[in-house]
Every structure is written in C-alpha cells, then in structure tokens.
Design a protein around this motif. Sequence first.
Motif, PDB file in Angstrom:
ATOM      1  N   VAL A 223       0.925  -1.312   0.163  1.00 11.23           N
ATOM      2  CA  VAL A 223       0.021   0.007   0.046  1.00 11.23           C
ATOM      3  C   VAL A 223       0.892   1.140  -0.065  1.00 11.23           C
ATOM      4  CG1 VAL A 223      -1.981   1.131   1.440  1.00 11.23           C
ATOM      5  CG2 VAL A 223      -1.961  -1.351   1.254  1.00 11.23           C
ATOM      6  N   TYR A 224       0.428   2.109  -0.965  1.00 12.95           N
ATOM      7  CA  TYR A 224       1.444   3.385  -0.880  1.00 12.95           C
ATOM      8  C   TYR A 224       1.639   4.149   0.484  1.00 12.95           C
ATOM      9  CZ  TYR A 224       1.545   3.737  -5.905  1.00 12.95           C
ATOM     10  OH  TYR A 224       1.790   3.392  -7.326  1.00 12.95           O
ATOM     11  N   HIS A 225       0.652   4.039   1.611  1.00 13.46           N
ATOM     12  CA  HIS A 225       1.095   4.482   2.692  1.00 13.46           C
ATOM     13  C   HIS A 225       2.146   4.069   3.547  1.00 13.46           C
ATOM     14  CE1 HIS A 225      -2.832   6.897   2.035  1.00 13.46           C
ATOM     15  NE2 HIS A 225      -3.603   5.704   1.901  1.00 13.46           N
ATOM     16  N   SER A 226       2.627   2.906   3.261  1.00 13.96           N
ATOM     17  CA  SER A 226       3.680   2.192   3.613  1.00 13.96           C
ATOM     18  C   SER A 226       4.892   3.054   2.701  1.00 13.96           C
ATOM     19  CB  SER A 226       3.633   0.628   3.408  1.00 13.96           C
ATOM     20  OG  SER A 226       2.739   0.163   4.378  1.00 13.96           O
ATOM     21  N   THR A 227       5.432   4.074   3.228  1.00 11.89           N
ATOM     22  CA  THR A 227       6.480   4.620   2.464  1.00 11.89           C
ATOM     23  C   THR A 227       7.709   3.823   2.041  1.00 11.89           C
ATOM     24  OG1 THR A 227       6.992   5.656   4.630  1.00 11.89           O
ATOM     25  CG2 THR A 227       5.659   7.094   2.953  1.00 11.89           C
ATOM     26  N   ASP A 228       8.201   2.851   2.775  1.00 11.24           N
ATOM     27  CA  ASP A 228       9.444   2.426   2.363  1.00 11.24           C
ATOM     28  C   ASP A 228       8.921   0.836   1.736  1.00 11.24           C
ATOM     29  OD1 ASP A 228      11.381   4.276   3.001  1.00 11.24           O
ATOM     30  OD2 ASP A 228      11.024   3.957   4.937  1.00 11.24           O
ATOM     31  N   GLY A 229       7.562   0.531   1.458  1.00  8.34           N
ATOM     32  CA  GLY A 229       6.955  -0.769   1.313  1.00  8.34           C
ATOM     33  C   GLY A 229       7.841  -1.181   0.165  1.00  8.34           C
ATOM     34  N   LYS A 230       7.928  -0.585  -0.879  1.00  8.20           N
ATOM     35  CA  LYS A 230       8.799  -0.814  -2.189  1.00  8.20           C
ATOM     36  C   LYS A 230      10.142  -1.386  -1.934  1.00  8.20           C
ATOM     37  CE  LYS A 230       8.641   0.331  -7.057  1.00  8.20           C
ATOM     38  NZ  LYS A 230       8.108   1.216  -7.879  1.00  8.20           N
ATOM     39  N   GLN A 231      10.740  -0.696  -0.840  1.00  8.70           N
ATOM     40  CA  GLN A 231      12.162  -0.684  -0.652  1.00  8.70           C
ATOM     41  C   GLN A 231      12.404  -2.489   0.055  1.00  8.70           C
ATOM     42  OE1 GLN A 231      15.327   0.892  -1.093  1.00  8.70           O
ATOM     43  NE2 GLN A 231      16.005  -1.102  -0.497  1.00  8.70           N
ATOM     44  N   LEU A 232      11.248  -2.430   0.844  1.00  7.86           N
ATOM     45  CA  LEU A 232      11.190  -3.735   1.707  1.00  7.86           C
ATOM     46  C   LEU A 232      11.066  -4.956   0.880  1.00  7.86           C
ATOM     47  CD1 LEU A 232       9.653  -4.125   5.218  1.00  7.86           C
ATOM     48  CD2 LEU A 232       9.096  -5.915   3.242  1.00  7.86           C
ATOM     49  N   LEU A 233       9.992  -4.853  -0.273  1.00 11.62           N
ATOM     50  CA  LEU A 233       9.804  -5.867  -1.068  1.00 11.62           C
ATOM     51  C   LEU A 233      11.097  -6.121  -1.913  1.00 11.62           C
ATOM     52  CD1 LEU A 233       6.312  -4.922  -2.406  1.00 11.62           C
ATOM     53  CD2 LEU A 233       6.794  -6.868  -1.040  1.00 11.62           C
ATOM     54  N   GLU A 234      11.926  -5.219  -2.325  1.00 15.40           N
ATOM     55  CA  GLU A 234      13.150  -5.141  -3.235  1.00 15.40           C
ATOM     56  C   GLU A 234      14.180  -5.961  -2.238  1.00 15.40           C
ATOM     57  OE1 GLU A 234      14.584  -1.642  -4.919  1.00 15.40           O
ATOM     58  OE2 GLU A 234      16.083  -2.604  -5.522  1.00 15.40           O
ATOM     59  N   ASN A 235      14.112  -5.617  -1.008  1.00 16.28           N
ATOM     60  CA  ASN A 235      15.035  -6.222  -0.143  1.00 16.28           C
ATOM     61  C   ASN A 235      14.854  -7.701  -0.063  1.00 16.28           C
ATOM     62  OD1 ASN A 235      16.328  -3.696   0.600  1.00 16.28           O
ATOM     63  ND2 ASN A 235      15.313  -3.478   2.542  1.00 16.28           N
ATOM     64  N   PHE A 236      13.560  -7.941   0.170  1.00 14.98           N
ATOM     65  CA  PHE A 236      13.160  -9.617   0.258  1.00 14.98           C
ATOM     66  C   PHE A 236      13.536 -10.264  -1.145  1.00 14.98           C
ATOM     67  CE2 PHE A 236       9.864 -12.646  -0.453  1.00 14.98           C
ATOM     68  CZ  PHE A 236      10.346 -13.696   0.300  1.00 14.98           C
ATOM     69  N   LEU A 237      12.938  -9.639  -2.045  1.00 12.10           N
ATOM     70  CA  LEU A 237      13.245 -10.214  -3.589  1.00 12.10           C
ATOM     71  C   LEU A 237      14.453 -10.530  -4.137  1.00 12.10           C
ATOM     72  CD1 LEU A 237       9.577  -8.987  -4.932  1.00 12.10           C
ATOM     73  CD2 LEU A 237      10.161 -11.344  -4.168  1.00 12.10           C
ATOM     74  N   VAL A 238      15.146  -9.184  -4.005  1.00  9.92           N
ATOM     75  CA  VAL A 238      16.515  -9.114  -4.521  1.00  9.92           C
ATOM     76  C   VAL A 238      17.645  -9.534  -3.632  1.00  9.92           C
ATOM     77  CG1 VAL A 238      17.976  -7.554  -5.812  1.00  9.92           C
ATOM     78  CG2 VAL A 238      15.701  -7.312  -6.083  1.00  9.92           C
ATOM     79  N   LYS A 239      17.716  -8.905  -2.619  1.00  9.44           N
ATOM     80  CA  LYS A 239      18.982  -9.195  -1.446  1.00  9.44           C
ATOM     81  C   LYS A 239      18.756 -10.609  -0.976  1.00  9.44           C
ATOM     82  CE  LYS A 239      20.375  -4.736  -0.645  1.00  9.44           C
ATOM     83  NZ  LYS A 239      19.309  -3.818  -0.597  1.00  9.44           N
ATOM     84  N   ILE A 240      17.552 -10.865  -0.399  1.00 11.38           N
ATOM     85  CA  ILE A 240      17.195 -12.261   0.242  1.00 11.38           C
ATOM     86  C   ILE A 240      17.294 -13.345  -0.802  1.00 11.38           C
ATOM     87  CG2 ILE A 240      15.941 -13.648   1.977  1.00 11.38           C
ATOM     88  CD1 ILE A 240      15.589 -10.483   3.253  1.00 11.38           C
ATOM     89  N   ALA A 241      16.151 -13.099  -1.763  1.00  8.16           N
ATOM     90  CA  ALA A 241      15.680 -14.398  -2.543  1.00  8.16           C
ATOM     91  C   ALA A 241      16.599 -14.479  -3.684  1.00  8.16           C
ATOM     92  CB  ALA A 241      14.306 -14.265  -2.961  1.00  8.16           C
ATOM     93  N   GLY A 242      17.092 -13.250  -4.213  1.00  6.44           N
ATOM     94  CA  GLY A 242      18.198 -13.394  -5.289  1.00  6.44           C
ATOM     95  C   GLY A 242      17.229 -13.352  -6.695  1.00  6.44           C
ATOM     96  N   THR A 243      16.153 -12.979  -6.740  1.00  5.24           N
ATOM     97  CA  THR A 243      15.474 -12.754  -7.899  1.00  5.24           C
ATOM     98  C   THR A 243      16.035 -11.690  -8.794  1.00  5.24           C
ATOM     99  OG1 THR A 243      13.942 -11.246  -7.165  1.00  5.24           O
ATOM    100  CG2 THR A 243      13.241 -13.620  -7.021  1.00  5.24           C
ATOM    101  N   GLN A 244      15.885 -11.982 -10.272  1.00  9.36           N
ATOM    102  CA  GLN A 244      16.384 -11.064 -11.254  1.00  9.36           C
ATOM    103  C   GLN A 244      15.589  -9.955 -11.566  1.00  9.36           C
ATOM    104  OE1 GLN A 244      19.681 -11.600 -12.775  1.00  9.36           O
ATOM    105  NE2 GLN A 244      19.894 -13.392 -11.584  1.00  9.36           N
ATOM    106  N   GLN A 245      15.866  -8.763 -11.611  1.00  4.64           N
ATOM    107  CA  GLN A 245      15.168  -7.563 -12.259  1.00  4.64           C
ATOM    108  C   GLN A 245      14.932  -7.456 -13.533  1.00  4.64           C
ATOM    109  OE1 GLN A 245      16.883  -5.102  -9.070  1.00  4.64           O
ATOM    110  NE2 GLN A 245      14.757  -4.439  -8.684  1.00  4.64           N
ATOM    111  N   SER A 246      14.556  -8.448 -14.197  1.00  6.20           N
ATOM    112  CA  SER A 246      14.789  -8.342 -15.594  1.00  6.20           C
ATOM    113  C   SER A 246      13.434  -8.506 -16.338  1.00  6.20           C
ATOM    114  CB  SER A 246      15.431  -9.757 -16.143  1.00  6.20           C
ATOM    115  OG  SER A 246      14.984 -10.861 -15.613  1.00  6.20           O
ATOM    116  N   TRP A 247      12.362  -8.245 -15.746  1.00 10.68           N
ATOM    117  CA  TRP A 247      11.187  -8.128 -16.199  1.00 10.68           C
ATOM    118  C   TRP A 247      10.670  -7.019 -16.808  1.00 10.68           C
ATOM    119  CZ3 TRP A 247       7.379 -10.979 -18.406  1.00 10.68           C
ATOM    120  CH2 TRP A 247       6.024 -10.323 -18.311  1.00 10.68           C
ATOM    121  N   THR A 248      11.124  -6.483 -18.048  1.00  9.17           N
ATOM    122  CA  THR A 248      11.028  -5.085 -18.291  1.00  9.17           C
ATOM    123  C   THR A 248      10.291  -5.207 -19.703  1.00  9.17           C
ATOM    124  OG1 THR A 248      13.049  -5.484 -19.898  1.00  9.17           O
ATOM    125  CG2 THR A 248      13.615  -4.277 -17.773  1.00  9.17           C
ATOM    126  N   PRO A 249       9.946  -3.956 -19.944  1.00 10.11           N
ATOM    127  CA  PRO A 249       8.749  -4.100 -21.354  1.00 10.11           C
ATOM    128  C   PRO A 249       9.543  -4.570 -22.328  1.00 10.11           C
ATOM    129  CG  PRO A 249       8.500  -1.971 -20.241  1.00 10.11           C
ATOM    130  CD  PRO A 249       9.690  -2.418 -19.543  1.00 10.11           C
TER     131      PRO A 249
END
Length: 506
Positions: free
Chosen positions: A167-193
């Motif tokens: 939810v947008y009101h969680s101001t660092d929410g996207k950072q947290l998701l990125e921490n989990f997905l990229v730093k912890i789970a090691g997923t690739q950020q390669s889903w681009t248009p």
Amino acid sequence: NVLILDFGSQYTQLIARRVRELNIYCEIYPYHKIPEDLSGFKAVILSGSPFSVRAEDAPHPDLSQIRGKLPVLAVCYGAQYLAHFFGGKVEPSDTREYGRANLSVIKDAEPLFENIKENSQVWMSHSDSIIDLPENAVRLASTSDVLNAAYRIDGEDTFAIQFHPEVYHSTDGKQLLENFLVKIAGTQQSWTPGAFVDLTVSELKEKIGDDKVVLGLSGGVDSTVAAVLLHKAIGKNLYCIFVNNGLLRKNEFESVLDQYKHMGLNVKGVDASARFLDALKGLSDPEEKRKAIGNTFIEVFDDEAHEIKDVVYLAQGTIYPDVIESVSVNGPSVTIKSHHNVGGLPDFMKLKVVEPLRMLFKDEVRRVGKELGIDKELLGRHPFPGPGLAIRILGDITAEKVRILQEVDHVFIQGLRDWMLYDKVWQAGAILLPIQSVGVMGDERTYEQVVALRAVESTDGMTADWVNLPYEFLQKTSNTIINRVKGVNRVVYDISSKPPATIEWE
Ligand code: XMP
C-alpha cells in the motif's frame, strides 16, 4: 518468478503490481491451488485476507512444500497464519488496528530492513494480533500498538510482517519488497517491457507459424497493443477488423482507422452504423441495449471473419485482472464459467484463441505500448465503454440523438485537452438526458434537451470520485455547448461519486 499466494485480500493484486514495478515477474495463485511444481519459483509471498486465522472456514493451506524450502514473505494474514500454525498465538485485538503507524526496527542488521528509515510509516489493516511468535521466531520490528510487527524464523528465509508493504501509505514498502526479493531471494530484475516484447514476439512466432489470425480492434489501449505485438510477430498474417457501431465519439472511426493504417496494420474498417441503429430501434432498457449491441457486433464480426480464408486464430486483448482466479470470502471460490452451447456459437468463436497480454496489468500494457512506439495520445486515452454512446443516451437511440451527443462530447473532451486537464481525469464524457427544459435564446422561449457532463478520477473504475474541474472551464464549456450544439439549452455537471453512484448513468 515469484509466487503470490492469495488468501483473498483486496490488496493481493497490488502486491503483484508492486513486484512487477520492480521489474520482477510474479504470478498470483489462489491459496487452494498451490502449483505442484515449484521449481520455477524463487520466492513466495503470502497475502492478507479478510478472514481470521481462528475461523474454521479460513484459508489453511498446507505449506510444507514451501516453508523452509523457498524464501517466504508473509504479509498480514500470512504472518498470522504462520504464527497460528507453528506454535504461536493469534487473538482478536481490543481495537481494530487500521491506518498509519510508525515502525521501530529492532534488528537493524537484517537485510529485510536495509535502507529503511527508523520510524518509517507503515499501513496496518487487521483485527487480530499476534500475541506469541511461532517457534524459533525472532522479533524484528514493533510499532507503538503492535509488538510483533515483523518477525523472522531463525535459520530460515521466512519473514513475516503485520503491515502492508504494497500500500502506498507504507512509504518504504517497495524498498522492503526489493530487499526481500532481490537481496534475500536473489530474483532477477529482468522483467522489463523490452524483455516482454522480445519474449512474446518469439513465442507468438513459434506458436502461430504461418497461420492466419483475426483480431477485433476497438480503438482502446489493450486491443491496439495486442495488435502491434502480433503484427511484429506475424506481419500481414494478422487481419484486424475495426467496426464502426455508429456509437463512437465524433470522427473517432475515421481518425483511429487512419492511425492504425499509419502503424502498418493490416486493418479493415467496417462501417456498420446503420445495422446497429436498426438493432437498437425502440429499445430503452439499458441491458436490452447492451445485448442488442453485443449481438450485432458478433454478427458483423462473424461476417467479416468469414471473408478471411483459412483463419486459424482469434486474438484477444485480455489482460491479467480478467484472468486471475479470485478467492471468494465465502470460502474457496469456484469460478463458474458460463457454458456455451458450442453448436450455436458463431464460427469465429470456434477459432483457437491467442491472448498476448494475458499476463499484464493495465499499467504494464501502457509501458509495453510505449516500448512498441505506439503514439502517446493513443496510449493515454480514457476508457470508453463497448456499447459507447448508447449507454450515455438515456432512453431510446436515434441518429439525431447520437449526433447531438457526439457534438456535446466533442466540445467537452476537446476542452479538457485544450485546458491541459485531459490527463488529470481518468474518464470523462457527456450524457444526454431524456428530458427537455425551458430556456430563452434572444427573445424566444426554447424547449430543448439537457446534457450532463461527467468527469471522474479513479484507478480501476471500481471506485471513483467526481473531479473538481475549474469553474471557469465549466462555464466556458457550458457556453460553447449551448451556443454550438443545436437542440441543447441546458448543461449540468454530475457531482456524484462511486459508490453510491456509478460512472455511467446506465
Ligand atoms: P460503471 O458505470 O459500472 O462503469 O461505474 C465502470 C467502468 O466500466 C465501463 N462500462 C462498460 N464498459 N461495457 C464496457 O465495455 C459496458 O457495458 C460498460 N458499462 C460500464 C465504464 O465506462 C467505466 O469505465
């Protein structure tokens, strides 16, 4: 690839959109349909839910193939579910915890909280609380009202948070998701248009080969992007049909058809206005009007599809929100598809279906459209209902009423563009009311039609607020309409929101 397990929260799609915004691919599955083969997934997110974990009919899926085997981020209900089933305790809170809170991180060495500010604002929405953590859990963060706002299972990449990072009101929410997905789970950020376009074009080539495909263009974003993608893959073997039902905006058929041709699409414009008008004759009931238009479209499209020899596929601009199987709050939902009588179907509906956008959200369709070089104005178009002006003319439809409404709508929409208001509005249009009112023009008494103007802000059309358009703009627009459009002597502005009103009047 990330798996989002849906427990029925209103925010599940929002989680998926945030993950995609990080250029990470994800898919939503209902909690009772966990894929058997999890080898393609690098991380799992458990969603929130309107249920209480203590309720008997609440979602209680078997997570044994997931927990401890894949990195897990459990959100809200997900966090409570893990606590409830693995030795912790969840109880109703005295007050429903709803709204903003500030997060105090206890274990700041945790990668989950990297680059997240102390006292970061988070969004809470829950009525149960985690009283005791599950076995082997370590508390990571609290808020002033919620002691166990975040925890981790020791020795596992299993994390749980009570708040909603999506939810947008969680101001660092996207950072947290990125921490989990990229730093912890090691997923690739390669889903681009760009990556999507390359992958989809090669898949379409492979699937379709030299076969012919027919597609109905509507002038809207989805069908246009689908067409351009297919065109890139199979060129002239894509046959586009653009039907004028006579209920489009003023000059829309001609100008959009022109644009399509400039894009190099193999498109046939079919003017069936008279056929639609004929089918609508004498009909006033909104649902009957919709049905008549739908049926006529099918007939016209079927006739046109028959003109193409040996066509194999029907392409559609279906997008992900239409595909996601939703979790009903009344227990696991069985999405009941209406069973068509196959014998009675028009021939084009028996073709094989190809849906190149079925995994994309609307905002992603626009990004892909931009990547494909589609005109910005076309991509930024307001939504327009399939039955068009027919549901904005209250009562029965005549050619004269369509003409009046097209003129009024044109003044309004052009005005929004001229005043740089068009992009601030989600959808706008005019409605022709089935009443006349008294007016005076010069020395003469008039007795003419009333039109209503409607402009709303929204994100998905499910809820909407009327837009506070400047008085000066409304004044000018009203004057222009009354002076220019013969047959209209009064203009009103609709100031109702959805709910309780709807966007359209019919
Ligand atoms: P309402 O009026 O339900 O509209 O608040 C929500 C959104 O849906 C569009 N709409 C339609 N679109 N066929 C369509 O393709 C229809 O029959 C129809 N009815 C409403 C409406 O324009 C708005 O964007």
